[in-house]
Design a protein around this motif. Structure first.
Motif, PDB file in Angstrom:
ATOM      1  N   LEU A  20       0.832  -1.208   0.000  1.00 34.24           N
ATOM      2  CA  LEU A  20       0.000   0.000   0.000  1.00 34.24           C
ATOM      3  C   LEU A  20       0.865   1.256   0.000  1.00 34.24           C
ATOM      4  CD1 LEU A  20      -2.817  -1.032   2.512  1.00 34.24           C
ATOM      5  CD2 LEU A  20      -2.990  -0.842   0.024  1.00 34.24           C
ATOM      6  N   VAL A  21       1.927   1.247   0.798  1.00 33.52           N
ATOM      7  CA  VAL A  21       2.842   2.388   0.818  1.00 33.52           C
ATOM      8  C   VAL A  21       3.498   2.545  -0.552  1.00 33.52           C
ATOM      9  CG1 VAL A  21       4.996   3.278   1.792  1.00 33.52           C
ATOM     10  CG2 VAL A  21       3.259   2.299   3.303  1.00 33.52           C
ATOM     11  N   LEU A  22       3.935   1.436  -1.136  1.00 36.10           N
ATOM     12  CA  LEU A  22       4.557   1.492  -2.461  1.00 36.10           C
ATOM     13  C   LEU A  22       3.579   1.988  -3.516  1.00 36.10           C
ATOM     14  CD1 LEU A  22       6.670  -1.794  -2.348  1.00 36.10           C
ATOM     15  CD2 LEU A  22       7.476   0.570  -2.080  1.00 36.10           C
ATOM     16  N   TRP A  23       2.334   1.584  -3.419  1.00 33.42           N
ATOM     17  CA  TRP A  23       1.294   2.046  -4.338  1.00 33.42           C
ATOM     18  C   TRP A  23       1.146   3.566  -4.236  1.00 33.42           C
ATOM     19  CZ3 TRP A  23      -4.513   0.269  -3.703  1.00 33.42           C
ATOM     20  CH2 TRP A  23      -5.235   0.644  -4.829  1.00 33.42           C
ATOM     21  N   ALA A  24       1.099   4.071  -3.007  1.00 30.90           N
ATOM     22  CA  ALA A  24       0.968   5.517  -2.820  1.00 30.90           C
ATOM     23  C   ALA A  24       2.200   6.248  -3.357  1.00 30.90           C
ATOM     24  CB  ALA A  24       0.753   5.829  -1.341  1.00 30.90           C
ATOM     25  N   LEU A  25       3.380   5.703  -3.104  1.00 31.10           N
ATOM     26  CA  LEU A  25       4.599   6.336  -3.619  1.00 31.10           C
ATOM     27  C   LEU A  25       4.620   6.331  -5.152  1.00 31.10           C
ATOM     28  CD1 LEU A  25       7.259   4.960  -1.118  1.00 31.10           C
ATOM     29  CD2 LEU A  25       6.361   7.306  -1.274  1.00 31.10           C
ATOM     30  N   HIS A  26       4.136   5.253  -5.738  1.00 31.73           N
ATOM     31  CA  HIS A  26       4.053   5.192  -7.205  1.00 31.73           C
ATOM     32  C   HIS A  26       3.104   6.274  -7.731  1.00 31.73           C
ATOM     33  CE1 HIS A  26       4.130   3.441 -11.194  1.00 31.73           C
ATOM     34  NE2 HIS A  26       2.813   3.479 -11.206  1.00 31.73           N
ATOM     35  N   ALA A  27       1.991   6.445  -7.044  1.00 35.13           N
ATOM     36  CA  ALA A  27       1.024   7.471  -7.456  1.00 35.13           C
ATOM     37  C   ALA A  27       1.582   8.873  -7.285  1.00 35.13           C
ATOM     38  CB  ALA A  27      -0.268   7.314  -6.650  1.00 35.13           C
ATOM     39  N   ALA A  28       2.589   9.034  -6.423  1.00 35.86           N
ATOM     40  CA  ALA A  28       3.181  10.350  -6.179  1.00 35.86           C
ATOM     41  C   ALA A  28       4.247  10.717  -7.204  1.00 35.86           C
ATOM     42  CB  ALA A  28       3.791  10.391  -4.773  1.00 35.86           C
ATOM     43  N   ARG A  29       4.623   9.776  -8.046  1.00 37.72           N
ATOM     44  CA  ARG A  29       5.666  10.062  -9.043  1.00 37.72           C
ATOM     45  C   ARG A  29       5.231  11.176  -9.988  1.00 37.72           C
ATOM     46  NH1 ARG A  29       6.848   4.518 -11.616  1.00 37.72           N
ATOM     47  NH2 ARG A  29       6.828   5.929 -13.373  1.00 37.72           N
ATOM     48  N   PRO A  30       6.161  12.032 -10.371  1.00 43.32           N
ATOM     49  CA  PRO A  30       5.822  13.173 -11.226  1.00 43.32           C
ATOM     50  C   PRO A  30       5.221  12.792 -12.574  1.00 43.32           C
ATOM     51  CG  PRO A  30       8.079  13.363 -10.436  1.00 43.32           C
ATOM     52  CD  PRO A  30       7.557  12.038  -9.987  1.00 43.32           C
ATOM     53  N   ASP A  31       5.589  11.642 -13.116  1.00 42.85           N
ATOM     54  CA  ASP A  31       5.117  11.277 -14.447  1.00 42.85           C
ATOM     55  C   ASP A  31       3.774  10.561 -14.441  1.00 42.85           C
ATOM     56  OD1 ASP A  31       6.063   8.962 -13.298  1.00 42.85           O
ATOM     57  OD2 ASP A  31       7.049   8.230 -15.096  1.00 42.85           O
ATOM     58  N   ARG A  32       3.170  10.362 -13.279  1.00 42.98           N
ATOM     59  CA  ARG A  32       1.874   9.684 -13.191  1.00 42.98           C
ATOM     60  C   ARG A  32       0.795  10.537 -13.832  1.00 42.98           C
ATOM     61  NH1 ARG A  32       1.191   5.388 -13.576  1.00 42.98           N
ATOM     62  NH2 ARG A  32      -0.775   5.375 -12.509  1.00 42.98           N
ATOM     63  N   GLY A  33       0.103   9.996 -14.784  1.00 47.38           N
ATOM     64  CA  GLY A  33      -1.002  10.697 -15.411  1.00 47.38           C
ATOM     65  C   GLY A  33      -0.601  11.684 -16.493  1.00 47.38           C
ATOM     66  N   SER A  34       0.696  11.795 -16.768  1.00 46.61           N
ATOM     67  CA  SER A  34       1.129  12.779 -17.760  1.00 46.61           C
ATOM     68  C   SER A  34       1.248  12.169 -19.147  1.00 46.61           C
ATOM     69  CB  SER A  34       2.491  13.347 -17.337  1.00 46.61           C
ATOM     70  OG  SER A  34       3.485  12.357 -17.412  1.00 46.61           O
ATOM     71  N   GLY A  35       1.133  10.850 -19.246  1.00 45.63           N
ATOM     72  CA  GLY A  35       1.283  10.189 -20.532  1.00 45.63           C
ATOM     73  C   GLY A  35       2.721   9.795 -20.804  1.00 45.63           C
ATOM     74  N   ARG A  36       3.653  10.222 -19.952  1.00 47.40           N
ATOM     75  CA  ARG A  36       5.061   9.847 -20.119  1.00 47.40           C
ATOM     76  C   ARG A  36       5.350   8.597 -19.303  1.00 47.40           C
ATOM     77  NH1 ARG A  36       7.921  14.675 -17.828  1.00 47.40           N
ATOM     78  NH2 ARG A  36       5.932  15.068 -16.889  1.00 47.40           N
ATOM     79  N   GLY A  37       6.298   7.797 -19.762  1.00 45.12           N
ATOM     80  CA  GLY A  37       6.788   6.649 -19.003  1.00 45.12           C
ATOM     81  C   GLY A  37       5.981   5.484 -19.141  1.00 45.12           C
TER      82      GLY A  37
END
Length: 119
Positions: free
Chosen positions: A102-119
């Motif tokens: 769950l912590v890793l999931w939240a950290l993944h969601a906090a990444r700058p490229d989340r939702g930007s279409g990059r990566g």
């Protein structure tokens, strides 16, 4: 999905607070119900923040921090439920390591490229 999980947990803190009161570590000052309300309100606020693109990164990082902060409650629950029937004791024990993904999931969601279409 993470927002839904947090939102559901937050609502449960207010709708059915007694199980949450019971797992508040005794080392915390004040009444367990106050901690139940504080953590429930935090979960609801973070769920809302995760749904808003402008606040998603900060809310996701704060969600990871909250999940780490409430980990001692899961440890307390595992200890308290150790003498319950096997299915219940197993569920309580499983919550302790389940906090890591769950912590890793939240950290993944906090990444700058989340939702930007990059990566």
């Amino acid at each position: 999905m993470l927002a839904g999980l947090l939102g559901t947990a937050g609502v449960l803190h207010f709708a059915v607070p007694r199980p949450f009161d019971a797992i508040v570590p005794r080392s915390l000052p004040g009444r367990p119900r106050d901690w139940t309300r504080i953590s429930g309100a935090a979960e609801l606020a973070l769920a809302a923040g995760l749904l808003t693109p402008r606040t998603r990164r900060a809310s996701a990082a704060a969600t990871a921090a909250l999940l780490v902060a409430v980990w001692p409650a899961n440890v307390k629950m595992a200890r308290d439920w150790s003498r319950r029937p096997a299915p219940w004791a197993g569920i309580a024990r499983a919550r302790v390591p389940a906090q890591v993904p769950l912590v890793l999931w939240a950290l993944h969601a906090a990444r700058p490229d989340r939702g930007s279409g990059r990566g």
